[in-house]
Scaffold this active site. Structure first.
Site, PDB file in Angstrom:
ATOM      1  N   TYR A  87      12.337 -34.196 -12.684  1.00  0.00           N
ATOM      2  CA  TYR A  87      10.877 -34.102 -12.675  1.00  0.00           C
ATOM      3  C   TYR A  87      10.331 -34.014 -11.256  1.00  0.00           C
ATOM      4  O   TYR A  87      11.017 -34.355 -10.296  1.00  0.00           O
ATOM      5  CB  TYR A  87      10.249 -35.304 -13.395  1.00  0.00           C
ATOM      6  CG  TYR A  87      10.412 -36.615 -12.672  1.00  0.00           C
ATOM      7  CD1 TYR A  87       9.513 -37.017 -11.695  1.00  0.00           C
ATOM      8  CD2 TYR A  87      11.486 -37.463 -12.970  1.00  0.00           C
ATOM      9  CE1 TYR A  87       9.675 -38.212 -11.015  1.00  0.00           C
ATOM     10  CE2 TYR A  87      11.652 -38.661 -12.292  1.00  0.00           C
ATOM     11  CZ  TYR A  87      10.752 -39.020 -11.317  1.00  0.00           C
ATOM     12  OH  TYR A  87      10.912 -40.196 -10.632  1.00  0.00           O
TER      13      TYR A  87
ATOM     14  N   MET B  74      -5.511  -7.161   8.792  1.00  0.00           N
ATOM     15  CA  MET B  74      -4.993  -6.301   9.843  1.00  0.00           C
ATOM     16  C   MET B  74      -5.905  -5.085   9.977  1.00  0.00           C
ATOM     17  O   MET B  74      -6.876  -4.940   9.259  1.00  0.00           O
ATOM     18  CB  MET B  74      -3.558  -5.964   9.541  1.00  0.00           C
ATOM     19  CG  MET B  74      -2.687  -7.195   9.738  1.00  0.00           C
ATOM     20  SD  MET B  74      -0.972  -6.884   9.537  1.00  0.00           S
ATOM     21  CE  MET B  74      -0.917  -6.508   7.827  1.00  0.00           C
TER      22      MET B  74
ATOM     23  N   HIS C  26     -16.041  -8.928   2.792  1.00  0.00           N
ATOM     24  CA  HIS C  26     -15.002  -9.837   3.280  1.00  0.00           C
ATOM     25  C   HIS C  26     -15.199 -11.251   2.728  1.00  0.00           C
ATOM     26  O   HIS C  26     -14.270 -11.877   2.221  1.00  0.00           O
ATOM     27  CB  HIS C  26     -15.027  -9.849   4.813  1.00  0.00           C
ATOM     28  CG  HIS C  26     -14.020 -10.761   5.425  1.00  0.00           C
ATOM     29  ND1 HIS C  26     -14.298 -12.061   5.747  1.00  0.00           N
ATOM     30  CD2 HIS C  26     -12.726 -10.572   5.723  1.00  0.00           C
ATOM     31  CE1 HIS C  26     -13.226 -12.628   6.243  1.00  0.00           C
ATOM     32  NE2 HIS C  26     -12.245 -11.740   6.242  1.00  0.00           N
TER      33      HIS C  26
ATOM     34  N   ARG D  24      -3.889  -1.441  -5.957  1.00  0.00           N
ATOM     35  CA  ARG D  24      -3.051  -2.646  -5.859  1.00  0.00           C
ATOM     36  C   ARG D  24      -3.490  -3.611  -6.947  1.00  0.00           C
ATOM     37  O   ARG D  24      -4.596  -3.475  -7.484  1.00  0.00           O
ATOM     38  CB  ARG D  24      -3.192  -3.299  -4.488  1.00  0.00           C
ATOM     39  CG  ARG D  24      -4.594  -3.754  -4.197  1.00  0.00           C
ATOM     40  CD  ARG D  24      -4.727  -4.333  -2.815  1.00  0.00           C
ATOM     41  NE  ARG D  24      -6.122  -4.577  -2.503  1.00  0.00           N
ATOM     42  CZ  ARG D  24      -6.599  -4.766  -1.291  1.00  0.00           C
ATOM     43  NH1 ARG D  24      -5.802  -4.758  -0.263  1.00  0.00           N
ATOM     44  NH2 ARG D  24      -7.874  -4.994  -1.097  1.00  0.00           N
TER      45      ARG D  24
ATOM     46  N   CYS E 113       8.644 -37.615  -5.343  1.00  0.00           N
ATOM     47  CA  CYS E 113       7.283 -38.139  -5.397  1.00  0.00           C
ATOM     48  C   CYS E 113       6.557 -38.008  -4.066  1.00  0.00           C
ATOM     49  O   CYS E 113       5.452 -38.472  -3.902  1.00  0.00           O
ATOM     50  CB  CYS E 113       7.278 -39.580  -5.889  1.00  0.00           C
ATOM     51  SG  CYS E 113       8.198 -40.683  -4.809  1.00  0.00           S
TER      52      CYS E 113
ATOM     53  N   GLY F   9      -8.168  -7.420   4.729  1.00  0.00           N
ATOM     54  CA  GLY F   9      -8.966  -7.524   5.957  1.00  0.00           C
ATOM     55  C   GLY F   9      -8.269  -8.206   7.113  1.00  0.00           C
ATOM     56  O   GLY F   9      -8.867  -8.440   8.146  1.00  0.00           O
TER      57      GLY F   9
ATOM     58  N   LYS G  43       0.837  -1.205   0.000  1.00  0.00           N
ATOM     59  CA  LYS G  43       0.000   0.000   0.000  1.00  0.00           C
ATOM     60  C   LYS G  43       0.868   1.249   0.000  1.00  0.00           C
ATOM     61  O   LYS G  43       0.629   2.183  -0.780  1.00  0.00           O
ATOM     62  CB  LYS G  43      -0.908  -0.036   1.239  1.00  0.00           C
ATOM     63  CG  LYS G  43      -1.997   1.007   1.196  1.00  0.00           C
ATOM     64  CD  LYS G  43      -2.912   0.890   2.408  1.00  0.00           C
ATOM     65  CE  LYS G  43      -3.760  -0.353   2.360  1.00  0.00           C
ATOM     66  NZ  LYS G  43      -4.449  -0.649   3.600  1.00  0.00           N
TER      67      LYS G  43
ATOM     68  N   ARG H  14      -3.331   2.891   8.598  1.00  0.00           N
ATOM     69  CA  ARG H  14      -3.648   1.585   8.003  1.00  0.00           C
ATOM     70  C   ARG H  14      -2.402   0.740   7.894  1.00  0.00           C
ATOM     71  O   ARG H  14      -1.318   1.247   7.633  1.00  0.00           O
ATOM     72  CB  ARG H  14      -4.166   1.754   6.570  1.00  0.00           C
ATOM     73  CG  ARG H  14      -5.491   2.407   6.448  1.00  0.00           C
ATOM     74  CD  ARG H  14      -5.665   2.798   4.990  1.00  0.00           C
ATOM     75  NE  ARG H  14      -6.794   3.686   4.855  1.00  0.00           N
ATOM     76  CZ  ARG H  14      -7.928   3.371   4.243  1.00  0.00           C
ATOM     77  NH1 ARG H  14      -8.082   2.192   3.696  1.00  0.00           N
ATOM     78  NH2 ARG H  14      -8.903   4.222   4.163  1.00  0.00           N
TER      79      ARG H  14
ATOM     80  N   SER I 259      14.349 -41.123  -6.550  1.00  0.00           N
ATOM     81  CA  SER I 259      13.148 -40.300  -6.409  1.00  0.00           C
ATOM     82  C   SER I 259      13.016 -39.964  -4.926  1.00  0.00           C
ATOM     83  O   SER I 259      13.001 -40.862  -4.077  1.00  0.00           O
ATOM     84  CB  SER I 259      11.925 -41.055  -6.904  1.00  0.00           C
ATOM     85  OG  SER I 259      10.788 -40.255  -6.691  1.00  0.00           O
TER      86      SER I 259
HETATM   87  C1  PEP Z   1       7.367 -40.602   0.591  1.00  0.00           C
HETATM   88  O1  PEP Z   1       7.742 -41.130   1.622  1.00  0.00           O
HETATM   89  O2  PEP Z   1       7.559 -39.411   0.316  1.00  0.00           O
HETATM   90  C2  PEP Z   1       6.626 -41.379  -0.401  1.00  0.00           C
HETATM   91  C3  PEP Z   1       6.313 -40.871  -1.591  1.00  0.00           C
HETATM   92  O3  PEP Z   1       6.248 -42.627  -0.047  1.00  0.00           O
HETATM   93  P1  PEP Z   1       5.021 -42.936   0.931  1.00  0.00           P
HETATM   94  O4  PEP Z   1       4.286 -41.670   1.151  1.00  0.00           O
HETATM   95  O5  PEP Z   1       4.224 -43.968   0.255  1.00  0.00           O
HETATM   96  O6  PEP Z   1       5.730 -43.423   2.146  1.00  0.00           O
END
Ligand code: PEP
Ligand code: MG
Length: 874
Positions: A849, A103, A454, A336, A829, A101, A22, A92, A762
């Site tokens: 990935y 603060m 709000h 803003r 993962c 909203g 702001k 403000r 992974s």
């Molecule tokens: C993990 O541990 O991050 C994972 C992907 O395996 P799980 O959640 O199945 O233990």
């Protein structure tokens, strides 16, 4: 020496970190020559120092405030406490990131018993003067002294009743003067002291209150939900007051340069004559659409339109502006970048590129990955909707479809949501105290307030469906019901909301999955063009895999094979395998599992159409799979041809004290190598079968919970022996990889050793987080709330990667792994693979990935693009 206070004319838009959003924008508008009431900003660093100094404003900062005040007084020609020429200010908050909203704001500061008289005389408008004083007393008491507003609202309501009028505007000057007296008495009664009369004391107390508000529970919750660090602090803006409540040639309003619901390029907003800002925002009076200002005051409308176009072109984004008209003169109080729905965000980003205001990469950065979530959420089933009856309509404040049980308090919403019940929070109007209830609700319904109330603003930001200002419904929060057309809906009754049309239904309506196209596809195509990270999905069945493929997944990064056996008709075979007492029994169970598993893998390979598919070998924490009910044990015993007592004894013997650290993952295959043999057989035979049909699948076999290279080597040898025999027997060629999860800290520390065997890594950041912190994944939720409250953690490490600790292990593992195998494929993962900040981190440490649940795939694609636009990979 650090400077803690800046006049508006000393700042500019690049100083956002210091002046808050702001403050920086008020400075920028001042520089652009726009009509901004003058003032100054006390910086975010002053807020940080306030906390460092033990919640005190240091003398040097006080001196700077004094100087800035004197300069602002001089510039306006007015003076604090001077009843002949009074200087009044608004105070403000304004943090780096907007926290609508969250603060507190104080208006009309500088009024006291004498100044109010002067103001009445000066303006020849005693009603206005006493109304302003009344508002100030209430706000100061509430925000600075923590005296609940309700004490004052009761006085006001009582006066209205006594006079038999409905609107505040029906009260005259002598009513207002009387109310002020009653307010002052109430203040003294509750506080024990008189209402402070010295404007400088009022000001410093108000600045402190804004600093304190940075640390109030609703601000802390908002920050946690939006990933805003506590250490940023808030700035405080002190601005000379202009008055929208000086009569019918005055007013106040809020407007967006484009429609925040649809993104359409029209000036969109609301205003009220003879009112102050909080009347519009709080939804107390129902405002008029901004288009009517064109009729009511064409010249002001023209000016406002011109300024709003200039601001949009200057900031190259849709603006959300507040303005006040004081006796026919327009003032800008704020601008803003406006909050918007996901649909609007896409449309605006694409339109701004087409209008030549933004490049594609700039446009991508304008769309928050998290926002995409709401696009992907369910809509009503069209045929079910046709049969449903609309019981009332409100404003279509935030799109999406919601069906759930009506609840009337945020607490009740949380209680039922915890039990897995879908809830719709129904309120007369929401306030920031309701935020946790709104966060768990499927939808929000209010009977009062406009599009900028709000409820509307916050729900839109959260991507939660919201119907606001449905005046026909009568909400009785305390009695826990609402009524419409003589029909009563009690707590627990099902209702449905359509946030796109504003329709309200008194029944449960089936929802269907979202479908995406048009703008979404265009933006996603841009994201794909600019990202370096690939995005895969975590999927255990062909249905999820197909969904993820449709959302743009480029393979499966995690198939939790144990999840393939959750269904009622499959779990007995899995349990049989777990409780088997000898190889023969186990082999019999595995023989039952094999064909199911093989068929599922075929489905997954087909759904992914040649993209890589990573199959993670069985990793069942035993407590999730062992039968616990005697009934289940009896049934399983019957299936297995053994007695109940025999099986019960086995189940008891398998009980583990810490199942998450127990006999799971690779440890199972070490004890029972036949499991790895069965799974390899299924993986390889399924791949051979689909490849025969012309696909090219090269499965990636992933061994979980490895902490020691010999564990991996032991299982890998079994995998290779089994796979190669099958491949040879079938006389085909088939590529496959054997890799591991990095989810035990020891594996990360010894990743160079592990990489000599593993062909890919992974990161299983769920377990890695569990084991790095030593927090049980299943139990941490119970105590983490204390960590947030005590500022030990800002966010849940199971939702956002702890970059400092867990991230350090990941980074180390990547470097060590690549040092021995430069082409090592690296992925993630754990659940963090779908969290935008964590995706950006994965980009930074060089992963190939991320893999996440299907509905988070688009979000991860966009987050990956953001990361590469901000910090391109070489
Ligand atoms: C993990 O541990 O991050 C994972 C992907 O395996 P799980 O959640 O199945 O233990
Ligand atoms: Mg794991």
């Amino acid at each position: 020496m650090a400077k803690y206070v800046y006049l508006f004319k000393e700042g500019n838009q690049t100083m956002r970190n210091l002046l808050g959003g702001k403050g920086a924008n008020l400075a920028e508008m001042t520089n652009l020559g726009m009509p901004v009431p003058q003032g100054f900003t006390v910086t975010t660093e002053a807020c940080t120092r306030y906390y460092e100094d033990g919640q005190k404003i240091a003398d040097d900062i006080l001196a700077e405030i004094d100087q800035a005040l004197a300069k602002t007084e001089a510039a306006t020609g007015k003076k604090f406490g001077d009843s002949h020429n009074p200087f009044l200010v608004s105070v403000r908050s304004g943090a780096r990131a907007s926290m609508p909203g969250m603060m507190d704001t104080i208006l009309n500061l500088g009024l006291n018993d004498e100044v109010v008289k002067g103001l009445a005389k000066l303006t020849n408008n005693p009603r206005f003067a006493y109304d302003s004083y009344r508002r100030f007393i209430q706000m100061f008491a509430d925000v600075v002294m923590e005296i609940p507003k309700s004490n004052f609202e009761a006085i006001l309501d009582h006066q209205k009743e006594a006079k038999n009028v409905e609107q505040d505007t029906d009260l005259d000057a002598s009513d207002m003067e009387k109310i002020v007296q009653l307010y002052l008495e109430k203040y003294q009664e509750l506080k024990g002291d008189k209402f402070p009369q010295n404007p400088k004391i009022q000001l410093i107390e108000a600045v402190k209150a804004v600093f304190r508000s940075w640390d109030n529970p609703r601000a802390n919750t908002y920050r946690r939900l939006n990933n805003i660090p506590y250490e940023w602090g808030t700035a405080v803006n002190v601005q000379s007051m202009v008055f929208g409540n000086m009569g019918d040639d005055s007013g106040t309003g809020v407007a967006f340069t484009r429609d925040p619901s649809t993104g359409e390029k029209v000036l969109y907003g609301e205003y009220l004559f003879n009112a102050q800002g909080e009347d519009v925002v709080a939804g107390i009076r129902t405002p008029k659409p901004i288009s009517e200002l064109q009729k009511d005051n064409p010249e002001i409308y023209r000016q406002f339109h011109e300024i709003s176009s200039k601001l949009e072109a200057h900031y190259r984004d849709m603006q959300d502006m507040e303005f006040t008209i004081e006796k026919g003169k327009l003032y800008m109080l704020q601008t803003r970048n406006g909050k918007r729905t996901a649909q609007a965000a896409l449309k605006i980003a694409i339109d701004l590129v087409e209008e030549g205001l933004l490049s594609e990469t700039e446009a991508l950065l304008k769309v928050e990955p998290k926002q995409l979530d709401s696009l992907l959420h369910p809509q009503f089933d069209p045929s079910a909707l046709k049969k449903a009856k609309v019981v009332a309509t409100g404003l279509n404040a935030s799109p999406g479809a919601a069906t759930g049980r009506a609840v009337f308090t945020a607490e009740r919403a949380q209680e039922l949501a915890k039990k897995g019940q879908p809830v719709i929070l129904v309120r007369q109007e929401t306030s920031p105290e309701d935020i946790e209830g709104m966060a768990v609700a499927k939808g929000v319904l209010t009977s009062r307030g406009g599009m900028t109330s709000h409820a509307a603003v916050v729900a839109r930001g959260m991507g939660t469906c919201c119907v606001a200002g449905a005046g026909k419904i009568k909400v009785y929060e305390e009695k826990r019901y609402f009524e419409v057309n003589g029909q009563k809906y009690n707590e627990g009754d099902f209702i449905s909301l359509d946030g796109s049309t504003g329709n309200i239904y008194g029944e449960q309506i089936k929802t269907v999955d979202a479908s995406v196209s048009g703008d979404f596809a265009k933006l996603m195509a841009w994201a794909d063009k600019y990202r370096a990270l690939k995005v895969r999905t975590n999927a255990d069945n062909p249905r999820d895999a197909k969904q993820a493929y449709a959302f743009g997944a480029e393979g499966i990064g995690l198939c939790r094979t144990e999840h393939m056996f959750f269904e009622a008709d499959r779990i007995p075979a899995m349990r049989e395998m777990i409780v088997a007492n000898n190889v023969k029994e186990r082999q019999a169970a595995l023989n039952k599992l094999l064909p199911m598993q093989k068929q599922d893998f075929i489905g997954l390979y087909e759904a992914m159409q040649g993209y890589p598919v990573t199959i993670r070998y069985l990793d069942p924490p035993l407590h999730e799979f062992l039968p616990t009910e005697d009934e289940d044990i009896a049934e399983l015993a019957k299936d297995m041809g053994i007695t109940f007592d025999e099986l019960k004894a086995t189940v008891i013997s398998l009980h583990e004290t810490n199942p998450m650290l127990g006999h799971r993952g690779v440890r199972l295959s070490i004890t029972y190598p036949e499991i790895a043999v069965m799974q390899t057989t299924a993986v390889i035979e399924a791949a051979i079968e689909v490849n025969k049909r012309g696909m090219h699948v090269a499965p990636e076999i992933m061994i979980p919970l490895v902490g020691e290279i010999k564990e991996l080597k032991y299982v890998k040898d079994i995998v290779i022996k089994t796979a190669d025999e099958i491949i040879k027997k079938n006389n085909v060629k088939l590529d496959y990889l054997v890799g591991t999860m990095i989810e035990i800290p020891r594996a990360a520390l010894l990743a160079d050793e592990i990489a000599t065997e593993a062909e890919f890594f992974s990161f299983g950041t769920n377990d890695l987080t569990q084991m790095t912190f030593g927090f049980s994944r299943d139990d941490a939720g119970k105590f983490l709330a204390d960590y947030y409250q005590k500022k030990i953690f800002e966010s849940d490490p199971f939702a956002h990667v702890d970059q400092k600790g867990v991230g350090k292990l990941m980074d180390l593992a990547c470097k060590l792994g690549k040092s021995v195998r430069p082409d090592l494929k690296l992925g993630i993962c754990g659940e963090h693979g779908g969290d935008p900040a964590s995706v950006e981190f994965c980009h930074d440490i060089g992963l190939s990935y991320v893999s996440c649940s299907p509905f988070r795939v688009p979000l991860a694609r966009l987050a990956a693009a953001h990361a590469n636009i901000k910090r391109p990979r070489k």
